[in-house]
Design an enzyme around this catalytic site. Structure first.
Site, mmCIF file in Angstrom:
data_model
loop_
_atom_site.group_PDB
_atom_site.id
_atom_site.type_symbol
_atom_site.label_atom_id
_atom_site.label_comp_id
_atom_site.label_asym_id
_atom_site.label_seq_id
_atom_site.Cartn_x
_atom_site.Cartn_y
_atom_site.Cartn_z
ATOM 1 N N SER A 21 26.175 42.644 41.342
ATOM 2 C CA SER A 21 26.963 42.962 40.133
ATOM 3 C C SER A 21 28.377 42.422 40.281
ATOM 4 C CB SER A 21 27.017 44.476 39.896
ATOM 5 O OG SER A 21 27.736 45.118 40.930
ATOM 6 N N GLY A 22 29.095 42.413 39.182
ATOM 7 C CA GLY A 22 30.521 42.111 39.181
ATOM 8 C C GLY A 22 30.868 40.738 39.726
ATOM 9 N N ASP A 46 16.333 44.968 42.401
ATOM 10 C CA ASP A 46 15.981 44.505 41.054
ATOM 11 C C ASP A 46 17.094 43.634 40.464
ATOM 12 O OD1 ASP A 46 17.552 46.825 41.135
ATOM 13 O OD2 ASP A 46 16.937 47.444 39.116
ATOM 14 N N ASP A 68 21.703 46.922 53.070
ATOM 15 C CA ASP A 68 22.944 47.693 53.034
ATOM 16 C C ASP A 68 23.866 47.057 54.076
ATOM 17 O OD1 ASP A 68 24.972 49.586 53.615
ATOM 18 O OD2 ASP A 68 23.664 51.229 52.984
ATOM 19 N N VAL A 69 25.060 46.643 53.669
ATOM 20 C CA VAL A 69 25.921 45.915 54.620
ATOM 21 C C VAL A 69 26.377 46.777 55.792
ATOM 22 C CG1 VAL A 69 26.776 44.163 52.999
ATOM 23 C CG2 VAL A 69 28.053 46.326 53.265
ATOM 24 N N TYR A 161 40.834 52.774 50.527
ATOM 25 C CA TYR A 161 40.628 51.423 49.966
ATOM 26 C C TYR A 161 41.747 50.488 50.425
ATOM 27 C CZ TYR A 161 39.693 47.773 46.507
ATOM 28 O OH TYR A 161 39.411 46.576 45.894
ATOM 29 N N LYS A 165 41.405 47.194 52.914
ATOM 30 C CA LYS A 165 41.732 45.832 52.474
ATOM 31 C C LYS A 165 42.873 45.240 53.304
ATOM 32 C CE LYS A 165 38.628 45.570 49.181
ATOM 33 N NZ LYS A 165 37.488 44.644 49.272
HETATM 34 N N1 NAP Z 1 37.251 44.218 40.058
HETATM 35 C C1 NAP Z 1 38.504 44.167 40.479
HETATM 36 O O1 NAP Z 1 39.458 44.298 39.694
HETATM 37 C C2 NAP Z 1 38.793 43.927 41.937
HETATM 38 C C3 NAP Z 1 40.132 43.773 42.327
HETATM 39 C C4 NAP Z 1 40.422 43.542 43.675
HETATM 40 C C5 NAP Z 1 39.413 43.451 44.605
HETATM 41 N N2 NAP Z 1 38.123 43.621 44.206
HETATM 42 C C6 NAP Z 1 37.086 43.525 45.259
HETATM 43 O O2 NAP Z 1 36.096 42.632 44.840
HETATM 44 C C7 NAP Z 1 34.829 43.014 45.391
HETATM 45 C C8 NAP Z 1 33.797 43.134 44.275
HETATM 46 O O3 NAP Z 1 34.252 44.120 43.364
HETATM 47 P P1 NAP Z 1 33.583 44.332 41.923
HETATM 48 O O4 NAP Z 1 34.676 44.763 41.022
HETATM 49 O O5 NAP Z 1 32.744 43.156 41.575
HETATM 50 O O6 NAP Z 1 32.695 45.626 42.238
HETATM 51 P P2 NAP Z 1 31.222 46.056 41.781
HETATM 52 O O7 NAP Z 1 30.873 45.496 40.444
HETATM 53 O O8 NAP Z 1 31.172 47.533 41.989
HETATM 54 O O9 NAP Z 1 30.296 45.355 42.864
HETATM 55 C C9 NAP Z 1 30.282 45.778 44.189
HETATM 56 C C10 NAP Z 1 29.133 45.089 44.872
HETATM 57 O O10 NAP Z 1 29.100 45.546 46.228
HETATM 58 C C11 NAP Z 1 27.765 45.930 46.541
HETATM 59 N N3 NAP Z 1 27.773 46.949 47.579
HETATM 60 C C12 NAP Z 1 28.502 48.104 47.620
HETATM 61 N N4 NAP Z 1 28.200 48.790 48.722
HETATM 62 C C13 NAP Z 1 27.260 48.070 49.394
HETATM 63 C C14 NAP Z 1 26.547 48.266 50.603
HETATM 64 N N5 NAP Z 1 26.724 49.361 51.370
HETATM 65 N N6 NAP Z 1 25.662 47.319 50.982
HETATM 66 C C15 NAP Z 1 25.468 46.217 50.240
HETATM 67 N N7 NAP Z 1 26.116 45.981 49.095
HETATM 68 C C16 NAP Z 1 27.000 46.902 48.677
HETATM 69 C C17 NAP Z 1 27.174 46.414 45.233
HETATM 70 O O11 NAP Z 1 25.764 46.250 45.236
HETATM 71 P P3 NAP Z 1 24.663 47.414 45.409
HETATM 72 O O12 NAP Z 1 25.213 48.650 44.762
HETATM 73 O O13 NAP Z 1 23.474 46.839 44.727
HETATM 74 O O14 NAP Z 1 24.480 47.547 46.879
HETATM 75 C C18 NAP Z 1 27.782 45.431 44.256
HETATM 76 O O15 NAP Z 1 27.010 44.253 44.192
HETATM 77 C C19 NAP Z 1 35.065 44.311 46.153
HETATM 78 O O16 NAP Z 1 35.264 44.035 47.523
HETATM 79 C C20 NAP Z 1 36.351 44.837 45.527
HETATM 80 O O17 NAP Z 1 37.070 45.670 46.398
HETATM 81 C C21 NAP Z 1 37.775 43.854 42.908
#
Ligand code: NAP
Length: 260
Positions: A21-22, A46, A68-69, A161, A165
């Site tokens: 996702s994302g 899925d 799971d990472v 968090y 980071k």
């Molecule tokens: N969106 C923002 O504004 C933003 C800003 C700064 C930094 N970030 C960073 O960018 C990255 C992606 O963020 P996002 O916004 O795209 O978040 P997101 O949509 O919640 O996606 C997070 C992803 O991490 C996976 N994940 C979480 N825990 C996991 C685990 N234990 N094992 C394997 N996979 C895991 C989830 O997949 P499953 O649930 O399927 O495992 C999902 O694919 C993150 O590191 C976040 O801190 C995001």
């Protein structure tokens, strides 16, 4: 070689964690579009399968591996499966991440460990495994860690968090200096606030409009970033365009950090 050709990742194998996702979906798509064979990792099988199917439909090569990472045995299995499918992983995007919101004094031990375990410990172990395998295979490569502007600045309610980071940023530099001699580059991206359907800022627009508006005002560009704007920087760092860049943290935030 022409400048455009330097974005060509044909022959590379890119593993993206959090590809269900994302931002992770965009990282995988952009790397596949650049010619890399892509290994998609996350827990939701899925969703991974849907991302894989979309990449394959567009002519790319992808494999979906549910893991799971935070599970070291699952990590080893994921790298083994990736190698079996495409060969040595030469590009690793450590993107999987979770948040826990709330004041530090109220935070549970479980939430602290979940965030540090996913966002920092796993980044170390996946980077270690990827670089061990690259070294064993005699391959150069690139690791791109997804940090956050909250690894540099801080606000209330984000302690685990922000700590995770900040740790990723130091880890990036520590591994970069050790791995450069074999041509393995390690860099990080510090995204600001990124908005996409179903993402955290999309949700906050309705859940917490005050925070949404205040954040919007803090971004000099006057808008949130897009997933593509982060993914294209990941491609740059993964590609030969960045061949003389290592140990760096690129803020991709529309200037948000400047006013923080
Ligand atoms: N969106 C923002 O504004 C933003 C800003 C700064 C930094 N970030 C960073 O960018 C990255 C992606 O963020 P996002 O916004 O795209 O978040 P997101 O949509 O919640 O996606 C997070 C992803 O991490 C996976 N994940 C979480 N825990 C996991 C685990 N234990 N094992 C394997 N996979 C895991 C989830 O997949 P499953 O649930 O399927 O495992 C999902 O694919 C993150 O590191 C976040 O801190 C995001």
């Amino acid at each position: 070689m022409s400048a455009a050709k330097l974005f060509d990742l044909t022959g590379q194998v890119a593993l993206v964690t959090g590809a269900s996702s994302g931002l992770g979906v965009r990282f995988a798509q952009v790397l596949a579009d650049a010619g890399a064979a892509v290994v998609l990792v996350a827990r939701r099988a899925d969703r991974l399968a849907a991302v894989r199917d979309r990449i394959e439909k567009g002519g790319g090569r992808a494999v979906a591996i549910a893991a799971d990472v935070t599970d070291r045995a699952a990590m080893t299995r994921a790298f083994d499966a990736a190698e079996q499918a495409f060969g040595t992983v030469t590009v690793l995007v450590n993107n999987a991440g979770v948040v826990a919101s709330g004041r530090a004094v109220e935070l549970s031990e479980a939430d602290w460990r979940r965030v540090i375990g996913t966002n920092l410990d796993a980044v170390f172990f996946w980077s270690q495994e990827a670089s061990r395998r690259m070294l064993a295979a005699g391959r150069a490569g690139a690791i791109v860690n997804i940090a956050s502007m909250l690894g540099i600045s801080v606000t209330k309610g984000v302690a685990p968090y922000a700590v995770s980071k900040a740790g990723v940023i130091q880890l990036t530099k520590a591994m970069a200096v050790e791995l450069a001699f074999k041509g393995i580059r390690v860099n990080a991206i510090a995204p600001g606030s990124i908005e996409f359907p179903g993402g955290v800022w999309d949700q906050r627009k309705t859940d917490n409009p005050t925070l949404y508006e205040r954040t919007l005002k803090s971004i000099p560009f006057g808008r949130f970033g897009t997933a593509d704007e982060v993914a294209e920087v990941a491609l740059f760092l993964a590609s030969p365009h960045a061949r003389w860049i290592t140990g760096q943290v690129l803020s991709v935030d529309g200037g948000q950090l400047l006013g923080a």
